[in-house]
Design a protein around this motif. Structure first.
Motif, mmCIF file in Angstrom:
data_model
loop_
_atom_site.group_PDB
_atom_site.id
_atom_site.type_symbol
_atom_site.label_atom_id
_atom_site.label_comp_id
_atom_site.label_asym_id
_atom_site.label_seq_id
_atom_site.Cartn_x
_atom_site.Cartn_y
_atom_site.Cartn_z
ATOM 1 N N LYS A 141 28.819 31.593 71.633
ATOM 2 C CA LYS A 141 28.223 30.615 72.723
ATOM 3 C C LYS A 141 28.695 29.280 72.553
ATOM 4 O O LYS A 141 29.250 28.819 71.299
ATOM 5 N N PRO A 142 28.798 28.295 73.454
ATOM 6 C CA PRO A 142 29.259 26.925 73.170
ATOM 7 C C PRO A 142 28.329 26.409 72.074
ATOM 8 O O PRO A 142 27.115 26.802 72.045
ATOM 9 N N SER A 143 28.914 25.482 71.640
ATOM 10 C CA SER A 143 27.940 24.822 70.246
ATOM 11 C C SER A 143 27.574 23.506 70.702
ATOM 12 O O SER A 143 28.498 22.674 71.208
ATOM 13 N N VAL A 144 26.204 23.063 70.746
ATOM 14 C CA VAL A 144 25.960 21.659 71.020
ATOM 15 C C VAL A 144 25.143 21.129 69.828
ATOM 16 O O VAL A 144 24.062 21.729 69.186
ATOM 17 N N ILE A 145 26.016 20.320 69.281
ATOM 18 C CA ILE A 145 25.638 19.564 68.008
ATOM 19 C C ILE A 145 25.018 18.352 68.290
ATOM 20 O O ILE A 145 25.784 17.431 68.757
ATOM 21 N N ALA A 146 23.663 18.018 67.968
ATOM 22 C CA ALA A 146 23.131 16.711 68.005
ATOM 23 C C ALA A 146 23.502 15.977 66.876
ATOM 24 O O ALA A 146 23.291 16.307 65.712
ATOM 25 N N PHE A 147 23.555 14.534 67.117
ATOM 26 C CA PHE A 147 23.810 13.550 65.926
ATOM 27 C C PHE A 147 23.095 12.416 66.338
ATOM 28 O O PHE A 147 22.682 12.024 67.373
ATOM 29 N N GLN A 148 22.808 11.494 65.201
ATOM 30 C CA GLN A 148 22.257 10.350 65.161
ATOM 31 C C GLN A 148 23.173 9.279 64.317
ATOM 32 O O GLN A 148 22.848 8.128 64.754
ATOM 33 N N ASP A 149 23.737 9.738 63.501
ATOM 34 C CA ASP A 149 24.717 8.878 62.675
ATOM 35 C C ASP A 149 26.236 9.204 63.316
ATOM 36 O O ASP A 149 26.666 10.329 63.020
ATOM 37 N N LEU A 150 26.999 8.241 63.612
ATOM 38 C CA LEU A 150 28.278 8.372 64.125
ATOM 39 C C LEU A 150 29.109 8.970 63.150
ATOM 40 O O LEU A 150 30.123 9.600 63.433
ATOM 41 N N ASP A 151 28.979 8.470 61.833
ATOM 42 C CA ASP A 151 29.821 8.937 60.783
ATOM 43 C C ASP A 151 29.756 10.484 60.403
ATOM 44 O O ASP A 151 30.812 10.959 60.108
ATOM 45 N N ARG A 152 28.549 11.018 60.575
ATOM 46 C CA ARG A 152 28.343 12.303 60.561
ATOM 47 C C ARG A 152 28.999 13.056 61.663
ATOM 48 O O ARG A 152 29.594 14.164 61.614
ATOM 49 N N ARG A 153 28.992 12.506 62.827
ATOM 50 C CA ARG A 153 29.725 13.304 63.900
ATOM 51 C C ARG A 153 31.126 12.899 63.658
ATOM 52 O O ARG A 153 31.709 14.140 64.051
ATOM 53 N N ASN A 154 31.464 11.999 63.420
ATOM 54 C CA ASN A 154 32.936 12.077 62.954
ATOM 55 C C ASN A 154 33.350 12.939 61.976
ATOM 56 O O ASN A 154 34.529 13.462 62.069
ATOM 57 N N GLU A 155 32.517 12.953 61.022
ATOM 58 C CA GLU A 155 32.920 13.790 59.693
ATOM 59 C C GLU A 155 33.040 15.376 60.321
ATOM 60 O O GLU A 155 34.007 16.316 59.864
ATOM 61 N N THR A 185 40.502 25.324 72.673
ATOM 62 C CA THR A 185 39.365 24.755 72.299
ATOM 63 C C THR A 185 39.103 23.500 73.068
ATOM 64 O O THR A 185 40.215 22.636 73.204
ATOM 65 N N VAL A 186 38.057 23.313 73.467
ATOM 66 C CA VAL A 186 37.508 21.964 74.403
ATOM 67 C C VAL A 186 36.464 21.460 73.397
ATOM 68 O O VAL A 186 35.504 21.906 73.065
ATOM 69 N N VAL A 187 36.581 20.022 73.180
ATOM 70 C CA VAL A 187 35.709 19.255 72.444
ATOM 71 C C VAL A 187 35.154 18.129 73.352
ATOM 72 O O VAL A 187 36.029 17.308 73.832
ATOM 73 N N ILE A 188 33.820 17.912 73.450
ATOM 74 C CA ILE A 188 33.320 16.679 74.083
ATOM 75 C C ILE A 188 32.688 15.744 73.148
ATOM 76 O O ILE A 188 31.580 16.243 72.729
ATOM 77 N N GLY A 209 38.550 29.439 74.813
ATOM 78 C CA GLY A 209 37.676 30.056 73.659
ATOM 79 C C GLY A 209 36.520 29.295 73.431
ATOM 80 O O GLY A 209 35.286 29.330 73.762
ATOM 81 N N ARG A 210 36.673 28.240 72.336
ATOM 82 C CA ARG A 210 35.627 27.392 71.871
ATOM 83 C C ARG A 210 35.453 26.301 72.699
ATOM 84 O O ARG A 210 36.158 25.539 73.048
ATOM 85 N N LEU A 211 33.992 25.977 73.011
ATOM 86 C CA LEU A 211 33.298 24.882 73.398
ATOM 87 C C LEU A 211 32.447 24.174 72.698
ATOM 88 O O LEU A 211 31.617 24.607 72.162
ATOM 89 N N ILE A 212 32.666 22.983 72.128
ATOM 90 C CA ILE A 212 32.003 22.187 71.288
ATOM 91 C C ILE A 212 31.660 20.862 71.852
ATOM 92 O O ILE A 212 32.431 20.130 72.335
ATOM 93 N N ILE A 213 30.464 20.696 71.999
ATOM 94 C CA ILE A 213 29.708 19.610 72.492
ATOM 95 C C ILE A 213 28.827 18.623 71.789
ATOM 96 O O ILE A 213 27.972 19.245 71.041
ATOM 97 N N TYR A 214 28.982 17.321 71.610
ATOM 98 C CA TYR A 214 28.312 16.546 70.837
ATOM 99 C C TYR A 214 27.207 15.731 71.624
ATOM 100 O O TYR A 214 27.480 15.206 72.655
ATOM 101 N N ARG A 215 25.857 15.804 71.122
ATOM 102 C CA ARG A 215 24.840 15.140 71.836
ATOM 103 C C ARG A 215 24.218 14.037 71.031
ATOM 104 O O ARG A 215 23.711 14.268 70.179
ATOM 105 N N ASP A 216 24.433 12.740 71.828
ATOM 106 C CA ASP A 216 23.884 11.331 71.034
ATOM 107 C C ASP A 216 22.298 11.680 71.033
ATOM 108 O O ASP A 216 21.770 11.401 72.172
ATOM 109 N N LEU A 217 21.630 11.657 69.840
ATOM 110 C CA LEU A 217 19.991 11.504 69.963
ATOM 111 C C LEU A 217 19.619 10.145 69.849
ATOM 112 O O LEU A 217 18.616 9.804 70.034
ATOM 113 N N GLN A 218 20.698 9.225 69.281
ATOM 114 C CA GLN A 218 20.187 7.787 69.124
ATOM 115 C C GLN A 218 20.487 7.059 70.506
ATOM 116 O O GLN A 218 19.601 5.882 70.425
ATOM 117 N N HIS A 219 21.413 7.356 71.126
ATOM 118 C CA HIS A 219 21.397 6.646 72.739
ATOM 119 C C HIS A 219 21.207 7.686 73.452
ATOM 120 O O HIS A 219 22.510 8.137 74.358
#
Length: 395
Positions: free
Chosen positions: A235-249, A327-330, A352-362
């Motif tokens: 399944k597509p991965s939806v990854i929530a983050f609040q800290d940009l450094d953690r997202r970048n890592e 692979t597609v990354v948003i 194949g892989r779909l990876i989406i980042y979801r900003d919880l801070q903004h």
């Protein structure tokens, strides 16, 4: 490793009813104009590429045009082994504007009569060229289909309303009306299989398109993907983050482990004027990715067209149209509530892989919450790094 454009082989097409229909379209010359419709990955571009190669191998004059610079570059690289000259494949603007010595603005297009007058002055005469293939036809205004086919013995257009992200683009039914009215005999080809996405990716992606779009929501497309062993995946991965450094890592790890072609897609091309802007740009993400050590190509409207493509491509949702990637990354999805079709386009680029980042801070507008059923994706939350305190020295 350079970018590689995937194209179904003739053997793969012979293995399915829709593939056999594509083969018939590739070899059919018994029409004056034709429209090919279908969902992303259904084979519209594949049919046009195979027609291009076949007709050129017969010594005929044929031209392939589309709206997207990256797609032109990928197709030129793909067909160069078949001795297809780069001049046979171009954007519509790179063909029309030098030929007519005029500009062509898609946000303020000319009338069909103005186009005809300019093309007549260019020396292009009716029917002198065998065929024009117009890919991603929904990106161009209706005047193109009222004027251009008269100068070619045949005109083939591929279009999908669900991928129409430009305000002045033509609806498939309007393209059909123009072709059928003036350029008979007319043929309509409909494709009903998705050769690109996995079942999981397409089930998730189509939620961004209203159910009134019968092509995107054709249950037969999803059912065929579900039954195909080679079209199943995570399944597509939806990854929530609040800290940009953690997202970048996390992003660095994702890119490091990604196989094949990788797209990192954003809605905006140039770097924003504001110093703080959660809507990230191609320019900014490209700097981030290359600083991580990944060789990448970047492109957005107004930037120089690259000479070639690395396997990591940083571009906008719109500029990725027609392309596909393993692979597609948003890097950030929640920024606006006005680009549902662009989300659909971006997500359906993934093989194949779909990876989406979801900003919880903004959060601004959260399309995942507004459009997507929780069972269509895997959710993950990146927690902030815990503070580490040194142990107090004993007294």
């Amino acid at each position: 490793m350079p970018f590689e454009f995937h194209l179904p082989s003739l053997e793969e097409m012979r293995a399915t009813p829709d593939g056999l229909a594509m083969l018939r379209m590739i070899d059919d010359d018994d029409f004056r104009s034709a429209l090919i419709t279908g969902c992303p990955g259904s084979g519209k571009t594949t049919v046009s590429i195979y027609r291009l190669v076949r007709l050129l191998s017969q010594g005929l004059d044929v031209r392939f045009v589309t709206y997207q610079n990256l797609l032109v570059l990928a197709i030129r690289n793909l067909v160069q082994a078949q001795q297809v000259a780069p001049s046979n494949v171009s954007t519509f603007h790179k063909w029309y504007c030098p030929l007519t010595h005029s500009d062509f603005r898609t946000d303020d297009p000319p009338t069909a009569q103005q186009m005809i007058e300019r093309l007549d002055r260019s020396g292009l005469t009716s029917g002198q060229t065998t065929e024009i293939l117009i890919d991603e036809g929904q990106d161009l205004p209706l005047c193109v289909y009222e004027a251009i086919p008269r100068y070619f013995a045949r005109c083939v257009v591929g279009a999908d309303n669900a991928q129409q992200v430009y305000e002045h683009g033509a609806e498939a039914d309007d393209i059909q009306g123009a072709l059928r009215t003036s350029f008979e005999p007319y043929r309509r080809f409909s494709l009903h299989r998705n050769f690109r996405n996995t079942y999981e990716t397409y089930r998730f992606s189509r939620q961004f398109i209203p159910k009134t779009n019968l092509i995107a929501w054709d249950e037969a497309i999803l059912a065929r993907l579900e039954r195909s062993n080679d079209r199943r995946g995570p399944k597509p991965s939806v990854i929530a983050f609040q800290d940009l450094d953690r997202r970048n890592e996390h992003l660095r790890i994702v890119l490091d482990n990604a196989d094949g072609n990788v797209a990192i897609l954003t809605p905006r091309g140039p770097r924003p004027l504001k110093a703080v802007d959660p809507c990230e740009s191609v320019d900014g993400i490209y700097d981030l990715v290359t600083e991580m050590g990944f060789p990448a190509t970047k492109y957005h409207h107004g930037a120089p067209v690259p000479a070639d493509l690395e396997r990591y491509v940083v571009t906008t949702f719109k500029s990725a149209k027609g392309m596909e990637f393993d692979t597609v990354v948003i890097p950030r999805i929640n920024f606006s509530n006005k680009i549902e079709k662009a989300w659909y386009v971006a997500c359906t680029r993934a093989r194949g892989r779909l990876i989406i980042y979801r900003d919880l801070q903004h959060p601004y507008y959260d399309p995942i919450r507004h459009h997507c059923e929780p069972d269509t994706y895997d959710a993950e939350i990146l927690t902030a790094r815990p503070l580490i305190f040194e142990r107090d020295s004993p007294f």
